[in-house]
Design a protein around this motif. Structure first.
Motif, mmCIF file in Angstrom:
data_model
loop_
_atom_site.group_PDB
_atom_site.id
_atom_site.type_symbol
_atom_site.label_atom_id
_atom_site.label_comp_id
_atom_site.label_asym_id
_atom_site.label_seq_id
_atom_site.Cartn_x
_atom_site.Cartn_y
_atom_site.Cartn_z
ATOM 1 N N UNK A 121 0.802 -1.216 0.000
ATOM 2 C CA UNK A 121 0.000 0.000 0.000
ATOM 3 C C UNK A 121 0.842 1.277 0.000
ATOM 4 N N UNK A 122 2.167 1.132 -0.044
ATOM 5 C CA UNK A 122 3.045 2.293 0.120
ATOM 6 C C UNK A 122 2.844 3.361 -0.943
ATOM 7 N N UNK A 123 2.485 2.954 -2.146
ATOM 8 C CA UNK A 123 2.314 3.939 -3.230
ATOM 9 C C UNK A 123 0.853 4.286 -3.487
ATOM 10 N N UNK A 124 -0.035 3.878 -2.586
ATOM 11 C CA UNK A 124 -1.474 4.100 -2.783
ATOM 12 C C UNK A 124 -2.034 4.976 -1.678
ATOM 13 N N UNK A 125 -3.102 5.684 -1.985
ATOM 14 C CA UNK A 125 -3.804 6.462 -0.973
ATOM 15 C C UNK A 125 -5.269 6.603 -1.377
#
Length: 448
Positions: free
Chosen positions: A384-388
């Motif tokens: 999930x590090x590159x998602x928001x």
């Protein structure tokens, strides 16, 4: 006591139990008070001066409803309803002999057009003889608003429960439910040595024509009726086959009998859930046309045909039927009663496209549950590090969900874009099995 319509007798001999308070249509250009005066004068033979002397308006209230018209499909109708309570002036009862006073006697009136005779009776206001008020109160006690029903639907429900006895109300787990019994008959015949089955194709009723897709002969049964009697009545009332013809030319296959139950909320009675007990069976026709010397049910050629009938409610119904090759209706290689089971299984739902798999080679050594060093991160955090969350898309979905121009696809696209964590259902593989025993893709589809 309250004056109520007891029964209507039509000029063609039909009779219908009403048990209703009187209702008046307000003609264009009239107010409701003038409409009531004219009705009392024409139907109850009470002159205007007599009304002024012996009757007075105790109270009245008004409501407005907009609903789709049952007789003109697609057109909304606004109903402006004035409910009025009119009382007899004390001491003037002897002047109203035309309406059964002072003895509270039942009486009859004839419509000015001579097409209907109406029977009236006086009903005690505080007794259980007022079925309509009791039913209305019973529904309200279970948070069902009668005002939300389609026009005429409440009277139809009253008839179903007390007159035709094709429905009953039961409370199950504190929920009020309407119970109905349905009989379905798959009627088969050999036409030019090819097995065929009879299906309904369309129906015309109350000014509305509705198409029917490959539906067998079906009819609602009395709530206390057994399915064998229901089949006999369906063949008689829907197809006009008397008992003698049925016994001689129709053979029932007892092994084909199936009983199933379905429940859903009724469109005619919003808020009232209906449980359908469906009795399904197959029957075959033998030597029908040759024995009668004429054409019955489109046999022997297998022609399309039409049946016209008048129901107890007075509705004129025209039904169209067609003979279809059994192979066109049922799956090849299956018997009729086995295929009937297949018909109760809903078609597979369309599957939506799945989001991009969360594959990241750098995370293959990570564990989502273990404590990790500064050089690594938990697997879910890594994925999930590159998602928001896209709050703009989320707010759009919430804001437009009731917008008629906002499609299901647009709602789906907004939700998937707004909440990237939905991709966690699939992880690194659509085929992985979840704790429920279903595949990851199946769980994703169920959630969406």
């Amino acid at each position: 006591h309250i004056l109520k319509i007891s029964m209507d007798f039509m000029s063609d001999g039909r009779a219908r139990t009403r048990d209703q308070k009187l209702a008046v249509v307000v003609p264009e250009g009239f107010d409701w008070e003038e409409a009531v005066r004219q009705y009392f004068s024409a139907r109850l033979e009470l002159s205007h001066p007599l009304q002024e002397e012996a009757l007075f308006i105790q109270s009245n209230w008004f409501k407005e409803e907009t609903q789709v018209s049952p007789s003109i499909p697609g057109m909304c109708t606004t109903y402006l309803t004035h409910e009025v309570r009119i009382r007899v002036v004390e001491g003037k009862e002897h002047m109203l002999g035309a309406i059964g006073l002072p003895d509270l006697s039942p009486f009859s009136t004839v419509d000015p057009d001579m097409e209907r005779t109406t029977s009236w009776r006086w009903v005690a206001d505080d007794t259980q003889t007022d079925r309509a008020d009791l039913l209305r109160q019973f529904l309200q006690d279970h948070q069902i608003n009668v005002d939300d029903f389609e026009p005429g639907a409440f009277n139809d429900l009253l008839d179903e429960i007390h007159e035709t006895r094709i429905a009953e109300l039961r409370v199950r787990r504190k929920q009020l439910m309407r119970h109905l019994q349905i009989v379905k008959v798959w009627l088969t015949a050999d036409i030019l040595s090819v097995p065929h089955v009879l299906v309904a194709t369309s129906k015309f009723q109350r000014g509305k024509r509705s198409a029917i897709s490959k539906r067998p002969l079906a009819m609602r049964m009395r709530i206390d009726e057994d399915w064998e009697t229901g089949i006999e009545n369906a063949l008689s009332l829907k197809l006009g086959l008397d008992k003698a013809l049925q016994e001689k030319h129709i053979m029932l296959d007892p092994s084909s009998y199936r009983l199933s139950e379905e429940s859903e909320f009724s469109k005619s009675f919003p808020g009232l859930k209906t449980l359908y007990r469906i009795h399904e069976v197959s029957c075959s026709i033998h030597n029908m046309a040759s024995a009668t010397g004429g054409f019955i049910l489109g046999l022997p050629e297998g022609s399309d045909f039409q049946i016209s009938r008048v129901e107890d409610s007075g509705d004129h119904v025209v039904s169209n039927y067609s003979w279809k090759p059994t192979s066109d209706i049922f799956k090849a290689g299956r018997t009729l009663h086995k295929t009937m089971e297949d018909l109760t299984v809903p078609d597979a739902k369309r599957r939506l496209p799945t989001p991009k798999l969360l594959v990241n080679a750098a995370t293959t050594q990570c564990s989502p549950l273990s404590a990790v060093s500064k050089q690594t991160r938990p697997l879910i955090q890594e994925w999930m590090s590159s998602s928001k969350t896209d709050w703009e898309r989320a707010h759009n979905a919430a804001k437009r969900i009731r917008d008629k121009d906002y499609s299901c696809k647009q709602f789906h696209d907004d939700c998937v874009a707004a909440f990237p964590e939905l991709a966690l259902y699939l992880g690194e593989s659509e085929e992985s099995v979840t704790t429920s025993g279903r595949s990851a893709d199946d769980e994703y589809q169920r959630t969406i």
